[in-house]
Design an enzyme around this catalytic site. Structure first.
Site, PDB file in Angstrom:
ATOM      1  N   HIS A 121       0.798  -1.226   0.000  1.00  0.00           N
ATOM      2  CA  HIS A 121       0.000   0.000   0.000  1.00  0.00           C
ATOM      3  C   HIS A 121       0.827   1.272   0.000  1.00  0.00           C
ATOM      4  O   HIS A 121       0.258   2.360   0.123  1.00  0.00           O
ATOM      5  CB  HIS A 121      -0.928   0.032   1.217  1.00  0.00           C
ATOM      6  CG  HIS A 121      -2.143  -0.824   1.071  1.00  0.00           C
ATOM      7  ND1 HIS A 121      -3.309  -0.386   0.493  1.00  0.00           N
ATOM      8  CD2 HIS A 121      -2.368  -2.110   1.417  1.00  0.00           C
ATOM      9  CE1 HIS A 121      -4.202  -1.354   0.498  1.00  0.00           C
ATOM     10  NE2 HIS A 121      -3.658  -2.417   1.046  1.00  0.00           N
ATOM     11  N   LYS A 131      -8.335  13.717   4.369  1.00  0.00           N
ATOM     12  CA  LYS A 131      -7.489  12.523   4.369  1.00  0.00           C
ATOM     13  C   LYS A 131      -6.534  12.638   5.540  1.00  0.00           C
ATOM     14  O   LYS A 131      -6.507  13.652   6.234  1.00  0.00           O
ATOM     15  CB  LYS A 131      -6.720  12.388   3.050  1.00  0.00           C
ATOM     16  CG  LYS A 131      -5.939  13.643   2.655  1.00  0.00           C
ATOM     17  CD  LYS A 131      -5.269  13.482   1.297  1.00  0.00           C
ATOM     18  CE  LYS A 131      -6.288  13.621   0.179  1.00  0.00           C
ATOM     19  NZ  LYS A 131      -6.486  12.388  -0.536  1.00  0.00           N
ATOM     20  N   ARG A 132      -5.756  11.617   5.774  1.00  0.00           N
ATOM     21  CA  ARG A 132      -4.762  11.666   6.838  1.00  0.00           C
ATOM     22  C   ARG A 132      -3.792  12.825   6.586  1.00  0.00           C
ATOM     23  O   ARG A 132      -3.462  13.125   5.438  1.00  0.00           O
ATOM     24  CB  ARG A 132      -4.016  10.335   6.882  1.00  0.00           C
ATOM     25  CG  ARG A 132      -3.034  10.158   8.012  1.00  0.00           C
ATOM     26  CD  ARG A 132      -2.665   8.689   8.144  1.00  0.00           C
ATOM     27  NE  ARG A 132      -2.306   8.089   6.858  1.00  0.00           N
ATOM     28  CZ  ARG A 132      -1.058   8.036   6.392  1.00  0.00           C
ATOM     29  NH1 ARG A 132      -0.062   8.558   7.070  1.00  0.00           N
ATOM     30  NH2 ARG A 132      -0.811   7.449   5.227  1.00  0.00           N
ATOM     31  N   LYS A 182       0.908  14.192   1.320  1.00  0.00           N
ATOM     32  CA  LYS A 182      -0.435  14.504   0.818  1.00  0.00           C
ATOM     33  C   LYS A 182      -0.591  16.000   0.563  1.00  0.00           C
ATOM     34  O   LYS A 182      -1.560  16.431  -0.053  1.00  0.00           O
ATOM     35  CB  LYS A 182      -1.490  13.993   1.792  1.00  0.00           C
ATOM     36  CG  LYS A 182      -1.488  12.460   1.891  1.00  0.00           C
ATOM     37  CD  LYS A 182      -2.511  11.946   2.863  1.00  0.00           C
ATOM     38  CE  LYS A 182      -2.460  10.440   3.032  1.00  0.00           C
ATOM     39  NZ  LYS A 182      -2.938   9.695   1.862  1.00  0.00           N
ATOM     40  N   THR A 203      -8.605   6.408  -1.835  1.00  0.00           N
ATOM     41  CA  THR A 203      -9.996   5.958  -1.965  1.00  0.00           C
ATOM     42  C   THR A 203     -10.951   7.130  -1.756  1.00  0.00           C
ATOM     43  O   THR A 203     -12.065   7.106  -2.271  1.00  0.00           O
ATOM     44  CB  THR A 203     -10.325   4.840  -0.963  1.00  0.00           C
ATOM     45  OG1 THR A 203      -9.951   5.245   0.357  1.00  0.00           O
ATOM     46  CG2 THR A 203      -9.594   3.557  -1.329  1.00  0.00           C
ATOM     47  N   LYS A 213     -14.609   8.216  -3.667  1.00  0.00           N
ATOM     48  CA  LYS A 213     -15.871   8.551  -3.003  1.00  0.00           C
ATOM     49  C   LYS A 213     -16.367   9.930  -3.442  1.00  0.00           C
ATOM     50  O   LYS A 213     -17.567  10.122  -3.706  1.00  0.00           O
ATOM     51  CB  LYS A 213     -15.682   8.528  -1.489  1.00  0.00           C
ATOM     52  CG  LYS A 213     -15.326   7.156  -0.936  1.00  0.00           C
ATOM     53  CD  LYS A 213     -14.730   7.253   0.466  1.00  0.00           C
ATOM     54  CE  LYS A 213     -14.097   5.930   0.869  1.00  0.00           C
ATOM     55  NZ  LYS A 213     -13.235   6.044   2.046  1.00  0.00           N
TER      56      LYS A 213
END
Length: 894
Positions: free
Chosen positions: A442, A630-631, A636, A738, A742
């Site tokens: 991952h 998100k985290r 990110k 993910t 969504k």
């Protein structure tokens, strides 16, 4: 002393006993007939069944049981535990939902329906649904065995389940009936939904993916058990105090425990520390784990129903308990020491992911991982032996999946059971294991490819350490042959290297399949992360792009949009998300597009109401809702988003009357508790929002909302309201994502880099329906090779220079020099390199938004193109290409 006994165990388990046989099938089966909770808590079922056989050299290896040869007559194992036991005769199956609810209220809570509180109704409804799923699961597993269907065992340290009530009612087609019955007593189903806490047994995308897969497996009628830990507190609750993240315990079990079915008869023993004693007797190798710390794994089952009664998946969660109080210590007056032993046992399942920046934290994390896999693998072996009496056919009848590196120790743990308790030779055991295990990677981040200090590993898991050493020796020897003695390549592939035990390398060595989670990510792991292994074993490497449970994230989270889609193309998309493609024919239908955007606006109003109640901030539903949830991690690049907002704020201060499309930036993210810079980025975003809110002119055009304690239930409210989906990680760093799926499914347009699954979103919707910016992964690598100097960008770009200078100067009573210094000195994720193109993409999105129908067309085409990202498709890919399993038949619509 014989030659064999003088050899080290890791070197002799094959050579010293080539003729060692496994126990006869009857031995294993007979013991399995009479499981007892006390014995299950003492030793794995296989141990007692097979130790006697280890002393009989003449014992024959049981033949692998082929599905076609399975006898039709009733088996002797009439007392099988677990899902195979037939339920007692009862009329309960014939009761209506109303009758079952009344019975639960009376029996469990001693209240009549007219006197029941919302809490009573919530718990009664949960118990009724749990019982129904349990009965359905028994029937499902019975059909599984009759049809000799292969079973999937999915091991993951995280299952971010969220709430179960809404999802279960929807999948079991009981929502309308429940609403009708509750209405008779003035009870609103929506109020019951809000009583349920999120089952926060995960941290982010990894755990949410695992939860979506349980739904997909059940709907596909593929029998599956997920395995994880029953974290007492789950992921922490986030509280922002002047923008600084504070972590508080997440007490989710009160209100959540009603979904858990205790299974004390299936408890397992897990052993840590101590010493390994070994000896040989008549050519048989014996192992005793002496002076071990024993911890009991108590299982609890949480069931997940597939849509329309197609199947039921089980999530088996292990809770750590002490074997009992050490009364000898207690009677000697060492009360605290006796209590400490109990507390240390139970701490294993107290908290998800303890900080591991110290040795104690590393030891606890390692203990959590071994506790999970040891209990789970023992459970898998016991289940399999009860059905087949042999492990010879394990690869044909079971697929064990390692989701990320956390459950890697399932490989040596299964070796331990097969070698020490079942009497297999090394070659036979390794052959079975490598045909059974599969691994999903991952991440490409080096720090996330877990490595354990060898001395800690040896001390905490002595027998597992011996087995890992032998795996490493044999694997390295095999790779030396296959690479023509390329020492450097084999060294990079080694499992033990430079005092570290490398989990990812162990996964590659012990699995028949290694897959990435998006097309780009799967190519990257072949080109970089596991390049050496790929050159030797290319057949192992595959891709399965991630997917989401669209029935939760579209059908349940966005009922108005679901009704709109059903009206346009029918309801077939609920089972087959590929049918969403039918929406494309409405891309130029002005009436349909306006209806689509009217639904989006009502969802934005719904979120605005929540924000007003919880944040005290008024949102304008006519503004662009620009969402990044998100985290919180540097890769990110939430700080790229925030840096651009600061730049925009400074421009608006200079020219308040400039032409500007109002924009609301919505953030939601938790940082790891020990990740200081990430927590500082949260504070920077939060305080920038406070600074903007002080300006009565600019706050009408620009707004920041930081949603505290981001979680699944909040995401279900947020996803339908988003206009823009921020997916702005540095190209080559995000495995898949993910959240991007969504948001896309709910009609948000992606603004992002060509990273992770964004590449496949781009392919699905086309270049005109996505806002792409930034460097490609190849350009990123080229810039790294030639040398990246962020200071030059700071010096030569006046917009960057001004914004970063404001960070140094500060606002809101503090400076943000740590973030600023990181950007201009190191900038490991190239925020400054992508900044200018990010500004361009933001401006382009604002320009398009002013044309309502043009925007609506892009948004609708995103929903239409999202079907490929349903977890049902992911499960089909895994089933066809990795697990090689087929669905149970006869589980049709109910």
């Amino acid at each position: 002393m014989s030659k064999e006994t003088t050899k080290k165990p890791a070197q002799t388990e094959t050579e010293a006993k080539p003729a060692a046989k496994k126990p006869a099938a009857k031995t294993a089966s007979k013991k399995a007939e009479e499981p007892k909770a006390t014995e299950a808590a003492k030793k794995p079922a296989t141990k007692k069944a097979q130790e006697p056989a280890a002393k009989k050299p003449a014992a024959k290896k049981p033949a692998a049981k082929k599905p076609a040869e399975k006898k039709a007559e009733p088996k002797a194992q009439s007392k099988k535990t677990s899902e195979k036991k037939a339920p007692a005769k009862t009329t309960r199956d014939e009761l209506t939902l109303a009758e079952e609810l009344t019975a639960k209220l009376l029996h469990n809570f001693s209240v009549q329906p007219e006197n029941a509180t919302d809490e009573h109704w919530y718990n009664a409804l949960a118990l009724v649904l749990r019982d129904r799923m349990r009965r359905q699961r028994v029937q499902y597993i019975s059909k599984t065995h009759k049809q000799d269907s292969k079973q999937v065992y999915y091991l993951c340290m995280e299952f971010l389940m969220g709430r179960s009530l809404k999802n279960t009612l929807f999948n079991m087609n009981l929502t309308a009936e429940a609403e009708k019955e509750l209405k008779k007593y003035g009870v609103k189903l929506d109020n019951l939904y809000e009583l349920e806490p999120d089952a926060g047994l995960g941290n982010g995308g990894l755990g949410r993916l695992a939860a979506c897969f349980l739904d997909g497996l059940a709907t596909a009628s593929i029998p599956a058990i997920g395995y994880s830990l029953l974290y007492e507190y789950g992921i922490f609750r986030q509280k922002l105090v002047d923008g600084w993240q504070m972590e508080t315990p997440d007490f989710w079990l009160p209100g959540g425990e009603c979904w858990l079915l205790p299974r004390p008869e299936l408890a397992k023993e897990v052993r840590f520390d101590g010493e390994v004693k070994e000896w040989w007797d008549n050519g048989f190798h014996h192992i005793e784990h002496e002076n071990a710390t024993v911890i009991i794994a108590q299982p609890y089952d949480l069931m997940v129903a597939g849509k329309d009664g197609r199947g039921v998946s089980t999530l088996r969660l292990w809770r750590a308990t002490a074997p009992g109080m050490d009364m000898s210590l207690f009677n000697q007056g060492e009360y605290m020491r006796a209590m400490e032993q109990k507390a240390m046992a139970e701490v294993i399942t107290q908290v998800l992911y303890p900080a591991d920046n110290h040795r104690e934290g590393k030891s606890l994390r390692l203990s959590q991982q071994y506790f999970l896999v040891s209990a789970s693998v023992q459970d898998i072996v016991q289940r399999h032996l009860q059905e087949y009496g042999t492990l010879d056919n394990l690869p044909e009848m079971a697929a064990i999946h390692i989701n990320d590196t956390h459950p890697t120790l399932a490989i040596p743990e299964l070796m331990r059971i097969m070698l020490d308790e079942c009497g297999y030779s090394w070659e036979d055991a390794w052959s079975i294991i490598t045909r059974t295990m599969a691994y999903t990677n991952h991440t490409v981040m080096a720090e996330a490819l877990e490595c354990w200090p060898e001395d800690l590993f040896r001390q905490r898991l002595p027998r597992i350490y011996q087995i890992v050493c032998e795996i490493n020796n044999r694997f390295s020897a095999e790779m030396m042959q296959k690479t023509g003695n390329d020492v450097q390549k084999v060294s990079r592939m080694a499992i033990l290297s430079y005092g570290l035990v490398k989990m990812a390398n162990l996964c590659v060595a012990g699995s028949h399949s290694v897959n990435g989670v998006s097309q780009l990510h799967s190519e990257i792991i072949k080109d970089s992360v596991f390049h050496d292994a790929y050159t030797v074993m290319p057949e192992k490497f595959k891709n399965v792009t991630n997917g989401i449970a669209h029935r939760r994230w579209l059908c349940q989270a966005n009922p108005e949009l679901t009704a709109f889609i059903t009206d346009k193309i029918g309801d077939g998309f609920i089972i087959d998300a590929a049918e969403l493609d039918g929406l494309r024919r409405y891309a130029d239908d002005a009436t349909a597009l306006r209806d689509f955007m009217a639904i989006k606006r009502r969802n934005k109003e719904r979120l605005a109401k929540y924000v007003k109640e919880h944040n005290g901030v008024t949102l304008d539903p006519d503004s662009i809702f620009d969402v990044q949830v998100k985290r919180l991690h540097e890769y990110k690049r939430q700080h790229l988003n925030a840096l651009h907002i600061l730049h925009t704020y400074l421009r608006l201060k200079e020219n308040p009357n400039m032409d500007f499309q109002p924009r609301t930036y919505i953030f939601g993210a938790k940082s790891a508790p020990g990740y200081y810079l990430a927590k500082e980025i949260i504070r920077f975003i939060y305080m920038l929002g406070q600074e903007i809110e002080k300006d009565p002119v600019i706050r009408e055009k620009l707004k920041i909302v930081y949603l505290e304690d981001y979680r699944v239930s909040l995401a279900e409210l947020l996803m339908p309201s988003a206009d823009i989906s921020e997916q702005i990680s540095l190209a080559g760093t995000e495995a898949s994502g993910t959240g991007n799926m969504k948001l896309m499914m709910n009609g948000a347009i992606t603004l992002g880099t060509m990273d992770g699954a964004n590449v496949e979103i781009y392919d699905s919707v086309g270049a005109d329906n996505i806002f792409i910016f930034g460097m490609s992964s190849e350009e990123v690598e080229n810039l790294k090779r030639t040398g990246y100097t962020p200071q030059n960008l700071y010096n030569n770009n006046p917009n960057l220079h001004r914004a970063i200078d404001v960070m140094f100067k500060g606002f809101g009573g503090r400076q943000y020099s740590e973030i600023a210094n990181s950007l201009i000195s190191k900038d490991p994720y190239m925020v400054l390199a992508d900044f200018e193109d990010y500004c361009r993409a933001q401006a382009e999105s604002a320009r398009v938004y002013t044309d309502e129908l043009a925007w609506a067309k892009k948004a609708l085409l995103n929903t239409a193109g999202s079907g490929i990202f349903a977890s049902d498709r992911s499960i089909q890919d895994y089933s066809d290409r990795i697990w090689h399993c087929r669905p149970v038949t006869g589980m049709g619509k109910k």
